[in-house]
Scaffold this motif. Structure first.
Motif, short mmCIF file in Angstrom:
data_model
loop_
_atom_site.label_atom_id
_atom_site.label_comp_id
_atom_site.label_asym_id
_atom_site.label_seq_id
_atom_site.Cartn_x
_atom_site.Cartn_y
_atom_site.Cartn_z
N LYS A 124 3.64 -30.54 6.27
CA LYS A 124 4.87 -31.32 6.37
C LYS A 124 5.78 -31.09 5.16
N ASP A 125 5.21 -30.69 4.03
CA ASP A 125 6.01 -30.49 2.82
C ASP A 125 6.28 -29.02 2.52
N ILE A 126 5.82 -28.10 3.39
CA ILE A 126 5.99 -26.66 3.16
C ILE A 126 7.00 -26.09 4.14
N ALA A 147 18.68 -6.95 4.82
CA ALA A 147 17.55 -7.57 4.13
C ALA A 147 17.70 -9.08 4.17
N PHE A 148 16.58 -9.73 4.20
CA PHE A 148 16.52 -11.18 4.01
C PHE A 148 15.75 -11.47 2.74
N LYS A 149 16.10 -12.56 2.07
CA LYS A 149 15.26 -13.05 0.99
C LYS A 149 14.58 -14.32 1.49
N PHE A 150 13.25 -14.31 1.45
CA PHE A 150 12.47 -15.46 1.88
C PHE A 150 12.12 -16.32 0.68
N TYR A 151 12.21 -17.62 0.88
CA TYR A 151 11.81 -18.59 -0.14
C TYR A 151 10.80 -19.54 0.49
N ASP A 152 9.60 -19.57 -0.04
CA ASP A 152 8.62 -20.56 0.39
C ASP A 152 8.75 -21.76 -0.53
N THR A 153 8.89 -22.94 0.06
CA THR A 153 9.11 -24.15 -0.73
C THR A 153 8.06 -25.19 -0.38
N GLY A 156 10.15 -29.60 -2.00
CA GLY A 156 11.47 -29.40 -2.59
C GLY A 156 11.52 -28.40 -3.72
N ASN A 157 10.43 -27.68 -3.97
CA ASN A 157 10.40 -26.67 -5.04
C ASN A 157 10.06 -25.30 -4.46
N VAL A 158 10.71 -24.26 -4.99
CA VAL A 158 10.41 -22.90 -4.56
C VAL A 158 9.10 -22.46 -5.22
N ILE A 159 8.13 -22.04 -4.39
CA ILE A 159 6.84 -21.60 -4.93
C ILE A 159 6.62 -20.11 -4.72
N ALA A 160 7.47 -19.45 -3.91
CA ALA A 160 7.32 -18.01 -3.69
C ALA A 160 8.64 -17.44 -3.20
N GLU A 161 8.92 -16.18 -3.59
CA GLU A 161 10.13 -15.49 -3.17
C GLU A 161 9.78 -14.07 -2.76
N GLU A 162 10.50 -13.53 -1.77
CA GLU A 162 10.25 -12.16 -1.33
C GLU A 162 11.48 -11.60 -0.65
N ILE A 163 11.87 -10.38 -1.00
CA ILE A 163 12.97 -9.67 -0.33
C ILE A 163 12.36 -8.72 0.68
N ASP A 216 21.29 -19.76 -5.65
CA ASP A 216 22.07 -20.99 -5.79
C ASP A 216 22.15 -21.74 -4.47
N ALA A 217 22.30 -21.00 -3.37
CA ALA A 217 22.39 -21.63 -2.06
C ALA A 217 21.10 -22.37 -1.72
N VAL A 218 19.97 -21.75 -2.01
CA VAL A 218 18.69 -22.40 -1.73
C VAL A 218 18.50 -23.62 -2.62
N LYS A 219 18.89 -23.50 -3.87
CA LYS A 219 18.78 -24.64 -4.79
C LYS A 219 19.64 -25.81 -4.27
N ASP A 220 20.87 -25.50 -3.85
CA ASP A 220 21.74 -26.55 -3.33
C ASP A 220 21.17 -27.15 -2.05
N PHE A 221 20.58 -26.31 -1.20
CA PHE A 221 19.99 -26.82 0.04
C PHE A 221 18.86 -27.79 -0.27
N LEU A 222 17.99 -27.43 -1.19
CA LEU A 222 16.86 -28.28 -1.53
C LEU A 222 17.30 -29.59 -2.18
N GLU A 223 18.46 -29.54 -2.83
CA GLU A 223 19.00 -30.75 -3.46
C GLU A 223 19.90 -31.54 -2.53
N GLY A 224 20.06 -31.04 -1.29
CA GLY A 224 20.86 -31.76 -0.30
C GLY A 224 22.35 -31.67 -0.50
N LYS A 225 22.82 -30.61 -1.19
CA LYS A 225 24.25 -30.51 -1.45
C LYS A 225 24.81 -29.13 -1.08
N LEU A 226 24.17 -28.46 -0.13
CA LEU A 226 24.64 -27.14 0.29
C LEU A 226 25.96 -27.26 1.05
N SER A 227 26.95 -26.46 0.66
CA SER A 227 28.23 -26.41 1.36
C SER A 227 28.14 -25.36 2.46
#
Length: 258
Positions: A124-126, A147-153, A156-163, A216-227
């Motif tokens: 539920k938190d991943i 390409a996509f960049k994947f972020y596993d969270t 609310g925190n990013v724990i893994a990244e992959e392009i 930055d977009a992912v950070k804003d999304f996790l903080e609930g302020k993505l435009s």
């Protein structure tokens, strides 16, 4: 039976992953793996010996030499023959400051999942976020993304990244690609109606019309302020000229469709 290849440790992923010749259509693409990029960075930019590079990447000196020769040939082929160079993939792992010689040596280890290592079991938190990606930014045309960049969270925190590079194939294939990679959220720029339908039908939450840095977009999304723009559209029938106007955003020097 060949021995399994040892994973190569790198300090960080490249900031820029696409290089194209100016003014001519590239005849083909060249893929430089991230571990090849790292060897070039350490040997040619930082001036390390092959032995020092091998120790930092936790591989043999012979392997470093093989990687170095392969990387130099690919870069030369790109420069001389005007081929697009992409830095993607490879058998590597972010060292997280745990290898001698890394600028972050002895720093707290970061968790990074790479190439064939499965994402954390979904709970539920991943959550896995995918961002259309080019040179650190949100790529603006979903159907043309390379390409996509994947972020596993988690919580609310990013724990893994992959392009991860893709082979295109239209919005349906890209939607299937995201679904196969267990993506929960897609952040992108322009995206057409057909692509939106394919993504939503896959059960993926869509946030389109996003600009700027991917991280930055992912950070804003996790903080609930993505435009983002819930009504974003990009349809090639609405274009006119090289610097054309899509319904909801400007597309420069691209054919924008799905």
């Amino acid at each position: 039976m060949p021995r399994p290849q040892r994973q190569r440790y790198v300090c960080r992923e490249p900031d820029y992953i696409f290089f194209r010749p100016d003014g001519i259509p590239p005849p083909e693409d060249i893929i430089l793996s991230v571990d090849e990029f790292e060897v070039i960075r350490l040997v040619d930019l930082e001036g390390k010996t092959h032995e020092e590079t091998a120790r930092q990447m936790k591989i043999s000196r012979t392997t470093v030499t093989e990687i170095y020769e392969s990387a130099r040939y690919k870069i030369s082929d790109s420069l001389v023959n005007g081929k697009k160079l992409m830095i993607l993939g490879g058998n590597y792992r972010i060292c997280g400051g745990k290898t001698e010689g890394c600028p972050n040596f002895n720093c707290e280890e970061r968790i990074c999942l790479k190439n064939g290592v499965e994402a954390p079991e979904k709970g539920k938190d991943i959550m896995r976020i995918a961002v259309t990606y080019e040179n650190g930014n949100v790529f603006q045309h979903f159907g043309h993304t390379e390409a996509f960049k994947f972020y596993d969270t988690e919580s609310g925190n990013v724990i893994a990244e992959e392009i991860v590079g893709v082979n295109g194939g239209g919005h349906g294939a890209l939607a299937d690609f995201l679904l196969a990679n267990k993506v929960d959220v897609l952040i992108c720029g322009g995206i057409g109606g057909g692509a939106q339908t394919a993504v939503v039908k896959s059960g993926i939450k869509l946030y389109g019309g996003v600009r700027g840095g991917a991280d930055d977009a992912v950070k804003d999304f996790l903080e609930g302020k993505l435009s983002y723009d819930p009504d974003v559209r990009c349809n090639h029938h609405e274009h006119s000229g090289a610097d054309h106007q899509c319904k909801d955003h400007i597309c420069k020097d691209h054919k924008c469709h799905n």
